[in-house]
Scaffold this active site. Structure first.
Site, PDB file in Angstrom:
ATOM      1  N   HIS A 259     -18.869  17.904 -26.923  1.00  7.51           N
ATOM      2  CA  HIS A 259     -18.893  18.623 -28.484  1.00  7.51           C
ATOM      3  C   HIS A 259     -17.552  18.840 -28.723  1.00  7.51           C
ATOM      4  O   HIS A 259     -17.102  19.749 -29.790  1.00  7.51           O
ATOM      5  CB  HIS A 259     -19.760  19.851 -27.688  1.00  7.51           C
ATOM      6  CG  HIS A 259     -21.017  19.089 -28.450  1.00  7.51           C
ATOM      7  ND1 HIS A 259     -21.942  18.376 -26.901  1.00  7.51           N
ATOM      8  CD2 HIS A 259     -22.032  19.514 -29.357  1.00  7.51           C
ATOM      9  CE1 HIS A 259     -22.855  18.282 -27.615  1.00  7.51           C
ATOM     10  NE2 HIS A 259     -23.566  18.767 -29.201  1.00  7.51           N
TER      11      HIS A 259
ATOM     12  N   GLU B 232     -27.281   8.117 -34.672  1.00  8.08           N
ATOM     13  CA  GLU B 232     -26.166   7.347 -36.732  1.00  8.08           C
ATOM     14  C   GLU B 232     -25.852   6.126 -36.371  1.00  8.08           C
ATOM     15  O   GLU B 232     -25.642   6.361 -37.984  1.00  8.08           O
ATOM     16  CB  GLU B 232     -25.353   8.314 -35.375  1.00  8.08           C
ATOM     17  CG  GLU B 232     -25.315   9.929 -35.465  1.00  8.08           C
ATOM     18  CD  GLU B 232     -26.693  10.298 -34.730  1.00  8.08           C
ATOM     19  OE1 GLU B 232     -27.359   9.482 -33.964  1.00  8.08           O
ATOM     20  OE2 GLU B 232     -26.370  11.813 -34.147  1.00  8.08           O
TER      21      GLU B 232
HETATM   22  C1  LIG Z   1     -26.153  12.192 -30.805  1.00  5.85           C
HETATM   23  C2  LIG Z   1     -26.567  13.363 -31.560  1.00  5.85           C
HETATM   24  N1  LIG Z   1     -27.250  13.433 -32.978  1.00  5.85           N
HETATM   25  C3  LIG Z   1     -27.370  15.281 -32.863  1.00  5.85           C
HETATM   26  C4  LIG Z   1     -26.801  16.342 -32.675  1.00  5.85           C
HETATM   27  C5  LIG Z   1     -27.286  17.096 -32.748  1.00  5.85           C
HETATM   28  N2  LIG Z   1     -28.519  17.876 -31.406  1.00  5.85           N
HETATM   29  C6  LIG Z   1     -28.030  18.761 -30.494  1.00  5.85           C
HETATM   30  S1  LIG Z   1     -30.556  18.660 -30.073  1.00  5.85           S
HETATM   31  C7  LIG Z   1     -30.586  17.843 -30.840  1.00  5.85           C
HETATM   32  C8  LIG Z   1     -31.895  18.143 -31.346  1.00  5.85           C
HETATM   33  C9  LIG Z   1     -32.888  17.279 -30.798  1.00  5.85           C
HETATM   34  O1  LIG Z   1     -34.213  16.748 -31.185  1.00  5.85           O
HETATM   35  P1  LIG Z   1     -34.660  16.467 -30.401  1.00  5.85           P
HETATM   36  O2  LIG Z   1     -34.544  15.431 -28.859  1.00  5.85           O
HETATM   37  O3  LIG Z   1     -36.626  16.764 -30.611  1.00  5.85           O
HETATM   38  O4  LIG Z   1     -34.775  17.501 -28.714  1.00  5.85           O
HETATM   39  P2  LIG Z   1     -35.451  19.469 -28.535  1.00  5.85           P
HETATM   40  O5  LIG Z   1     -34.186  20.491 -29.023  1.00  5.85           O
HETATM   41  O6  LIG Z   1     -36.520  19.726 -29.547  1.00  5.85           O
HETATM   42  O7  LIG Z   1     -35.371  19.575 -27.453  1.00  5.85           O
HETATM   43  C10 LIG Z   1     -29.922  18.240 -32.475  1.00  5.85           C
HETATM   44  C11 LIG Z   1     -30.016  16.395 -33.191  1.00  5.85           C
HETATM   45  C12 LIG Z   1     -26.500  14.880 -30.834  1.00  5.85           C
HETATM   46  N3  LIG Z   1     -26.161  16.281 -29.254  1.00  5.85           N
HETATM   47  N4  LIG Z   1     -26.468  14.537 -30.843  1.00  5.85           N
END
Ligand SMILES: Cc1ncc(C[n+]2csc(CCOP(=O)(O)OP(=O)(O)O)c2C)c(N)n1
Ligand SMILES: Cc1ncc(C[n+]2csc(CCOP(=O)(O)OP(=O)(O)O)c2C)c(N)n1
Ligand SMILES: [Mg+2]
Ligand SMILES: [Mg+2]
Lengths: 326, 350, 326, 350
Positions: free
Chosen positions: D130, D61
């Protein structure tokens, strides 16, 4: 591992009842990483995780009834209902916390290791995270500091190809590999098959060996795959961001099944053991679910009760009370 | 006669005392071990306590805030220092989402005792990115405590209380306070978090003034005294929690309120104070409350504009005079000299 | 290069007059990087920089009188007095801006290249920064995005061993090298002698070749040394954070002197040319300084004038005025 | 009869129209191209405009905000989307130090036209990280514009104005507004930035309500009407700039003020509104102003606590009734059903 699988499936089965009124991020398909790594950790070792924390919490020894109660928003929850599924904690088990801001618990885990080092305590701290988290600056800053101070941190990246619905191709250049980013700091790093519990176990063993002998942090990147939707209990291969075929390829590599087949072949356990364990876990889950459902919701007055920590002693500043000068 | 120290020395002494008393206290931040020692506030601490307790860090404010939080969870009591609030904008996620909420979101299972010292820059072309005073942001966040002392004595007493507190504390030091002198008791003592200090008693008007503006307000009160106006000056000292009682008691008595802030007016903390008074004392005021704060623009760098940007004692005094006596104040022309330095010892640029 | 040196020395000589009432971060000792890189840039190419921007601004063709006026806080300054030495800009010269929050202009530079790509414009954007900036998450996020989109960005890191008074040893693990961090993303990266203008020139030429032929971003890490204090006109080798001997070693590697010796030997110029140039530059500086001193301060009413951009046209929204539906 | 759209469709339509009208407008953010399309607001845009104008991004971000700013300097007009304000805490440095000040700190040489859409989460265990509603922070920063529409019509008109504006605009959408319906004119139209909307005229009391609270205030006004109380409901729509005139005119007429906010009370924007009224209308109020806002704790996740955390129309109505008629309001028991969902179509969790 089987336990994580069955518990996650139990959650999925009951989620539609709308009693677990919080997001849930299931780890079905990725269990081998949590299980393989945590198997090698002692009680004094600690771990932190992300939104997708159930497996890590359970593998580290986190209390199941308290987890389910937390997901039900109950006062008996592991975070007293304040956190929900994305904020698991079990201090007794060395599971220091999970939080859903992507990447943010990685530097915190490094800090826990740093604090322990400053206090002269010997322990390994594991940071579990997804490949999406490696896109956050916080990950890089955390790696740098761990390398600088040679901290006993094991970074465990579960690369499941997606961040929510976004494939790697829209987020990372093809040449980028997480484990090479760690190498560029002189951090011992390996990439392995995250659906092969034996491989996870052996790579984690090596990495922990390096860490425990004072070699500083290590990083493991495991390729794996989430079976269900990013958040929630369902399959979502039909909504367009990934194909059924890809899912089926990965399902064929089911970590639970692969371990099972091998163990049965090796004679490590037999079908009877398996049945017994399944029954035991299901009973454990059922009891925990009952506990969660029967527990009370937090009382309204608890809402404002734990915003601030209060010193335990009556004399609020007793501990520091020896003035140096008269 | 009481011993006098400068504000920066008071900060130093508080840190040193707490470090001596509690081995879990440590200091970390860019430059805390360097020859300048953050304007003298950390000078010599590394030599005294060793490099494991006073340390520099990588230029990585966000990640390092996470590290500091993690170390607090592991049982340490870190004091993190940022030479400008502006740099800490990189760390808002860790401060506000994580540190401020850690205790709450895990149902009170683990506290996060840490102090983040944030300095507000001013003068000599600090400009738009080295001079912000964003205490209002922190004050808005449950889980944080926000402290901004204006005197050496309070700097020491409040820093000790902050270090001993089991929660994340944002400790704000205005650069133009570092060199002011004042009586500072020896040894350990605590100023309570959540209790205002009445800097001057008076009955005609209440001036609530934050951080460096408390100094300006005090000067204004002296001018006003010469004009026959008896001003009460209150430094809230902490703005989360805010000592509403002291303010309300005072305004209830004087019937008049000025709030002087080091930040912008719109959406700033001065508005909170005015709102509290309006909510509690509504019809009892003798005249409308006023805010004295920054004009709605980033900090201009040119010294020619700084004079118009920062409000001074004269602005406070004029407003008060209008409010109490309904007349314009005739002020002696401002003393010669540049308006972008705090005192003659200052030779720029930081 | 000589020009940058002499101008910086001129600033240092006049700073004590206290007419330049803003921080100044001189680049004396590091001139070869700015000069060697910018020599290869066209007018359409663009650059951004940091707190230590004088050299980059001048090498990119930034207006000297406007820079000195800016440092004097005058209305004729390149940022109308609003910014000071840490906020230089000269749009006509393609110097898009410098800002002093460490690391922050790196992603902005990447964004400028991204915007140009989206608009179908062909240009290279150079991000100048110090090795301290590579510790910020913003640097890593910027690298990642440039690699993902194969953007025409040249990352230029001047590794002068210090961030303010902090040596590398307290900030980065010994194994860490900036150029390897870029490599781990598949970015073409080289490390070179930043005090050797010819080497800078040749590495920059290669890197720009890769970028201009669509090979995506490149990174250059140059070892160099700042001679004077971090901020201000003086030498500070006596205050304790670094030794006189280290400084003398680096001074012996003076980039201006090395180029001079080589050029004189090659016959590229002679002592007479040199004297003439020196005189010309000194006259240019003197005239610019006079301009700066004689210029007016900004009027008080300008203070609030440029907080917001106003649309130029009378009809504020004319450009978008064609409704699609009646 | 006027066409009705849902709020999320209004956002979508505004985006689509601006993209069609101006090739420099593009959309970027986590998930903007995914099957959910940020609660429908960006659905199908990639298919229509292509992947060079609607794109996903890395989970970064802060850096990506810098990238977006850079692209604006290069002549683009980006719309950046964050699915939660909480995630944007990572980007405060780029938003507040860089984007907000770019035009000013370079003496007006270059503007930074960009829109950052920030969503406020609520319900179904969104919990502490959130669900924050930090509009007050942005409102405090000169150089930003801060927009928080509460109706579909304004969502469209204000988003168009925001995209066309040459400055960084923070555009805040409360998750519980996305599915409300309302009349939305076809084609391009603009709602001015800096002009409040009077949602309901009335003469007994002024309720200034932000974002989702405007809906609650409107409901409260209906209840109050049944009780013989004629409430005026004002949605400021933008809080930087703030349309002070509309608010002052109204309160001048009604003599009573409630401010309802979606964030915490202490240091929140509601205080700014109360302070303005106190400063301008001081003695003219018939009773003390009140704020209705969140209690001073992070968002608890348990649905059992959410009901106590979020104030509702009933809270506003009771306060108003007390202020106007000096009596407690007897309300019909709240309609059955869960208090953690916005409407029956909502099936959790986001
Ligand atoms: C800083 C931030 N940006 C966006 C989000 C929205 N978000 C929640 S889970 C996620 C996926 C993250 O992907 P990864 O780290 O690969 O974990 P996975 O869900 O695949 O286990 C996102 C983008 C968030 N929670 N925090
Ligand atoms: C985010 C941030 N943190 C800290 C500072 C204080 N600071 C100003 S310049 C500087 C040194 C940066 O070192 P480097 O990037 O190597 O540049 P150099 O000064 O060596 O050219 C620091 C830490 C800042 N301006 N911004
Ligand atoms: Mg993933
Ligand atoms: Mg450096």
């Amino acid at each position: 591992m089987l336990r994580i699988r069955l518990i996650e499936e139990g959650i999925a089965a009951h989620y539609a009842e709308q009693q677990m009124r919080c997001p849930v991020h299931l780890c079905i398909g990725q269990e081998a990483v949590a299980a393989g790594v945590c198997d090698l950790l002692g009680r004094d070792d600690q771990a932190l995780s992300t939104h997708r924390a159930h497996g890590h919490y359970l593998a580290k020894g986190g209390d199941l009834p308290a987890m389910l109660a937390e997901m039900h928003g109950k006062a008996t929850g592991c975070a007293s209902g304040m956190g929900g599924s994305m904020h698991l904690i079990d201090l007794a088990a060395g599971f220091l916390g999970a939080a859903p801001i992507v990447g943010s618990t990685i530097p915190i885990a490094v800090g826990v290791a740093f604090g322990a080092m400053l206090r002269g305590e010997r322990r390994v701290v594991v940071a579990f995270f997804g490949e999406g988290a490696t896109e956050e600056g916080a990950f890089h800053e955390a790696l740098d500091f761990a390398a600088l101070k040679k901290l006993p941190v094991l970074f465990v990246c579960e690369n499941n190809l997606y961040s929510v619905y976004s494939p790697l191709s829209v987020r990372q250049s093809p040449a980028r590999r997480v484990y090479r980013l760690a190498e560029a700091r002189g951090i011992v790093s390996r990439r392995g098959d995250g659906n092969d519990a034996a491989e996870v176990h052996s790579l984690a063993g090596e990495a922990l060996g390096v860490i425990r002998s004072g070699g500083g942090p290590a990083l493991l990147e495991f390729d794996t795959y989430r079976w269900r939707e990013h958040c929630g209990p369902n399959y979502d291969n039909n909504i367009g961001y990934r194909g059924e075929d890809e899912f089926l390829r990965w399902r064929a590599l089911c970590p639970v099944e692969r371990l099972r087949v091998r163990a049965l072949a090796d004679g490590a356990f037999d079908a009877e053991d398996e049945q017994r364990w399944t029954a035991e876990i299901q009973a454990e889950f059922a009891a925990a679910l009952r506990f969660a459902k029967e527990s009370d919701f937090p009382a309204p007055e608890t809402m404002l009760a734990s915003v601030y920590a209060e010193r335990q002693s009556d004399e609020p500043t007793a501990r520091h009370c020896k003035p140096r000068a008269a | 006669m009481q011993r006098e120290l400068k504000y920066f020395q008071a900060i130093h002494e508080a840190t040193e005392l707490c470090m001596a008393a509690d081995p879990s206290v440590y200091v970390i931040g860019l430059g805390v071990t360097d020859p300048k020692g953050v304007f003298g506030t950390t000078l010599g601490l590394e030599q005294k306590f060793g490099e494991r307790r006073v340390m520099d860090m990588p230029c990585a404010e966000n990640g390092m805030t996470g590290v500091v939080l993690g170390s607090a969870l592991a049982g340490m009591r870190p004091i993190m220092v940022h030479q400008r609030i502006d740099f800490a904008l990189l760390a808002m996620e860790q401060i506000v989402n994580q540190a401020a909420k850690w205790h709450y979101m895990f149902g009170g299972r683990k506290s996060a005792p840490l102090v983040i010292r944030l300095l507000v820059g001013r003068g000599w072309g600090q400009g738009p990115q080295h001079s912000q005073s964003l205490h209002a942001w922190f004050a808005h966040v449950p889980g944080l405590r926000v402290v901004l002392p204006s005197t050496p004595q309070d700097a020491k007493g409040l820093l000790i209380s902050s270090i001993e507190d089991d929660n994340p504390v944002i400790f704000i030091e205005h650069r133009w306070l570092h060199n002011i002198s004042g009586p500072v008791p020896e040894g350990m003592y605590r100023a309570p978090l959540g209790q205002a200090r009445v800097l001057r008693r008076g009955n005609d008007i209440t001036i609530v003034a934050l951080s460096h503006m408390a100094l300006e307000a005090h000067r204004a009160a002296q001018t006003l005294a010469e004009e026959g106006i008896d001003a009460e000056v209150i430094d809230p000292r902490t703005i989360r929690p805010l000592d509403e009682d002291t303010i309300l008691e005072s305004v209830g008595r004087t019937g008049r309120l000025i709030v002087a802030d080091t930040s912008w007016r719109h959406g700033g903390f001065a508005g909170e104070v005015v709102a509290r008074v309006a909510e509690e004392l509504g019809g009892q005021l003798k005249c409308r409350p006023r805010r004295i704060a920054l004009p709605e623009c980033p900090t201009p760098t040119s010294p020619a504009l700084a004079a118009h940007f920062y409000p001074t004692a004269a602005d406070i005094a004029s407003a008060a005079c209008e409010m109490v006596q309904g007349r314009k104040l005739r002020l002696a022309p401002a003393s010669a000299g540049h308006l972008d330095v705090p005192d003659p010892s200052f030779a720029g640029p930081f």
